[in-house]
Design an enzyme around this catalytic site. Structure first.
Site, PDB file in Angstrom:
ATOM      1  N   GLY A  26      58.881  40.961  38.773  1.00 21.03           N
ATOM      2  CA  GLY A  26      57.712  41.702  39.217  1.00 21.03           C
ATOM      3  C   GLY A  26      57.034  41.020  40.392  1.00 21.03           C
ATOM      4  O   GLY A  26      57.670  40.264  41.141  1.00 21.03           O
ATOM      5  N   SER A  27      55.767  41.246  40.531  1.00 26.53           N
ATOM      6  CA  SER A  27      55.018  40.720  41.674  1.00 26.53           C
ATOM      7  C   SER A  27      54.749  39.228  41.520  1.00 26.53           C
ATOM      8  O   SER A  27      54.746  38.683  40.408  1.00 26.53           O
ATOM      9  CB  SER A  27      53.689  41.463  41.822  1.00 26.53           C
ATOM     10  OG  SER A  27      52.800  41.097  40.776  1.00 26.53           O
ATOM     11  N   GLU A  48      61.531  36.258  38.745  1.00 21.24           N
ATOM     12  CA  GLU A  48      62.108  36.946  39.899  1.00 21.24           C
ATOM     13  C   GLU A  48      60.977  37.743  40.532  1.00 21.24           C
ATOM     14  O   GLU A  48      60.583  38.795  40.018  1.00 21.24           O
ATOM     15  CB  GLU A  48      63.247  37.871  39.471  1.00 21.24           C
ATOM     16  CG  GLU A  48      63.915  38.580  40.643  1.00 21.24           C
ATOM     17  CD  GLU A  48      65.065  39.475  40.202  1.00 21.24           C
ATOM     18  OE1 GLU A  48      65.509  40.301  41.036  1.00 21.24           O
ATOM     19  OE2 GLU A  48      65.508  39.368  39.050  1.00 21.24           O
ATOM     20  N   LEU A  49      60.441  37.232  41.648  1.00 24.75           N
ATOM     21  CA  LEU A  49      59.197  37.760  42.186  1.00 24.75           C
ATOM     22  C   LEU A  49      59.399  38.456  43.526  1.00 24.75           C
ATOM     23  O   LEU A  49      60.491  38.873  43.859  1.00 24.75           O
ATOM     24  CB  LEU A  49      58.179  36.618  42.289  1.00 24.75           C
ATOM     25  CG  LEU A  49      57.992  35.824  40.984  1.00 24.75           C
ATOM     26  CD1 LEU A  49      56.990  34.702  41.173  1.00 24.75           C
ATOM     27  CD2 LEU A  49      57.575  36.734  39.838  1.00 24.75           C
ATOM     28  N   CYS A  82      62.962  44.565  45.815  1.00 26.97           N
ATOM     29  CA  CYS A  82      62.396  43.256  46.162  1.00 26.97           C
ATOM     30  C   CYS A  82      63.185  42.574  47.270  1.00 26.97           C
ATOM     31  O   CYS A  82      62.642  41.755  48.023  1.00 26.97           O
ATOM     32  CB  CYS A  82      62.326  42.363  44.933  1.00 26.97           C
ATOM     33  SG  CYS A  82      63.917  42.019  44.152  1.00 26.97           S
ATOM     34  N   GLU A 179      54.092  41.343  51.363  1.00 26.19           N
ATOM     35  CA  GLU A 179      55.113  42.267  50.884  1.00 26.19           C
ATOM     36  C   GLU A 179      54.597  43.704  50.954  1.00 26.19           C
ATOM     37  O   GLU A 179      53.563  44.030  50.381  1.00 26.19           O
ATOM     38  CB  GLU A 179      55.505  41.923  49.447  1.00 26.19           C
ATOM     39  CG  GLU A 179      56.657  42.764  48.927  1.00 26.19           C
ATOM     40  CD  GLU A 179      57.116  42.342  47.552  1.00 26.19           C
ATOM     41  OE1 GLU A 179      58.304  42.519  47.228  1.00 26.19           O
ATOM     42  OE2 GLU A 179      56.289  41.821  46.782  1.00 26.19           O
TER      43      GLU A 179
END
Length: 307
Positions: A26-27, A48-49, A82, A179
């Site tokens: 996610g963020s 996992e950003l 992402c 982002e």
């Protein structure tokens, strides 16, 4: 057994309080909260950003391929991946030519509601994401950027934002530093590939990047200087389809890796079991100490170290 729990932030926090390990996707902002909560319980977490993946286009690159790749990897799933290309650095001599090829590609894309094979670019997942994308574009335009194509919300019902190519951008603009997660392609002209590497690394994110050049060896040399977890030469994102490669972000793009053996081991807890059999009543190195035994053990250790 697989258990699915649906909910928002409170549900996620409750899960973190109960499990032995957390794998979060996610963020970066939410990932930081997950890591803090996991740290309080002293449980491992893998994150996992977000990313702000850079694409570098060298003067000797195949511009047709580079432009097609930029359009596909920046706008696939309306940019809501992402590892999407979120910023492009092009050496000055080929900047205008690259932009021309890119705009031609982007303008040919179909956007809207439709089934497989009917449209290329869909909608934003949420109203909040639509606002964020629009905000990044408006910020860039207010600071002097130009929307060569797109730049507006899509017409009609739905959370659509037009596939957008921005030029005249720099690192004072949100579209180059934060982002976006939307269908935008900001393109910045650079004096040389050294400047491109410096600007690509000028980011809190370090997920992935791509380099386009006809000189593969030079491309690899540039790739080694990029502060990201994965780099592709003359393509992008394809490392995701190689499960034998570790995939993970640097800096604020995450902790830990997916894929390969490391990606499996993070879900395990190592345990060592040693079974002693047929040992004497007392080992030589046990109490009480004797000078002669200590000298002998010292010699044995020295001999072992030389092997």
């Amino acid at each position: 057994m697989l258990t699915v729990v649906q909910g928002e932030g409170a549900a996620g926090a409750a899960v973190v309080d109960e499990v032995d390990m957390v794998m979060f996707t996610g963020s970066t902002a939410t990932g930081r909260r997950v890591a803090e909560q996991a740290a309080r319980r002293l449980i491992p977490c893998s994150l996992e950003l977000g990313g702000k993946d850079a694409m570098i286009v060298c003067e000797d690159a195949d511009l047709h391929r580079a432009a097609r790749a930029a359009a596909f990897y920046a706008l696939q799933n309306a940019g809501q991946i992402c590892m999407s290309i979120e910023r492009v650095y092009v050496e000055e001599p080929v900047h205008d030519s690259f932009v021309g090829h890119l705009v031609e590609q982007v303008r040919s894309l179909r956007q809207g509601h439709g089934g497989a094979g009917e449209v290329e670019v869909g909608a934003m997942t949420t109203a909040a994401q639509l606002e964020l994308v629009s905000g990044h574009v408006q910020d860039a335009l207010a600071r002097g950027a130009v929307a060569v194509t797109g730049g507006r919300r899509g017409p009609g019902p739905g959370r659509f934002f037009e596939p957008t190519v921005l030029t005249g951008v720099d690192h004072s603009m949100l579209c180059m530093t934060e982002e976006t997660f939307g269908p935008t392609i900001p393109v910045m002209a650079v004096g040389n590939r050294e400047e491109a590497v410096r600007l690509a690394n000028d980011s809190p994110y370090g997920l992935a990047a791509s380099v386009f050049t006809s000189d593969a060896r030079a491309g690899e040399a540039l790739a080694r200087r990029l502060e990201v977890g994965s780099v592709v030469i003359n393509d992008a994102l394809i490392f995701f389809g190689a499960p034998y490669l570790p995939m993970g972000g640097w800096k604020q793009s995450g902790i830990g890796v997916r894929h390969r053996i490391e990606g499996l081991h993070k879900y395990t807890r190592p345990q060592s079991i040693v079974v002693g059999r047929d040992w004497p009543v007392r080992d030589p190195h046990w109490f009480p100490y004797r000078p002669s035994v200590s000298r002998t053990l010292r010699q044995v250790l020295r001999l072992s170290a030389r092997r």
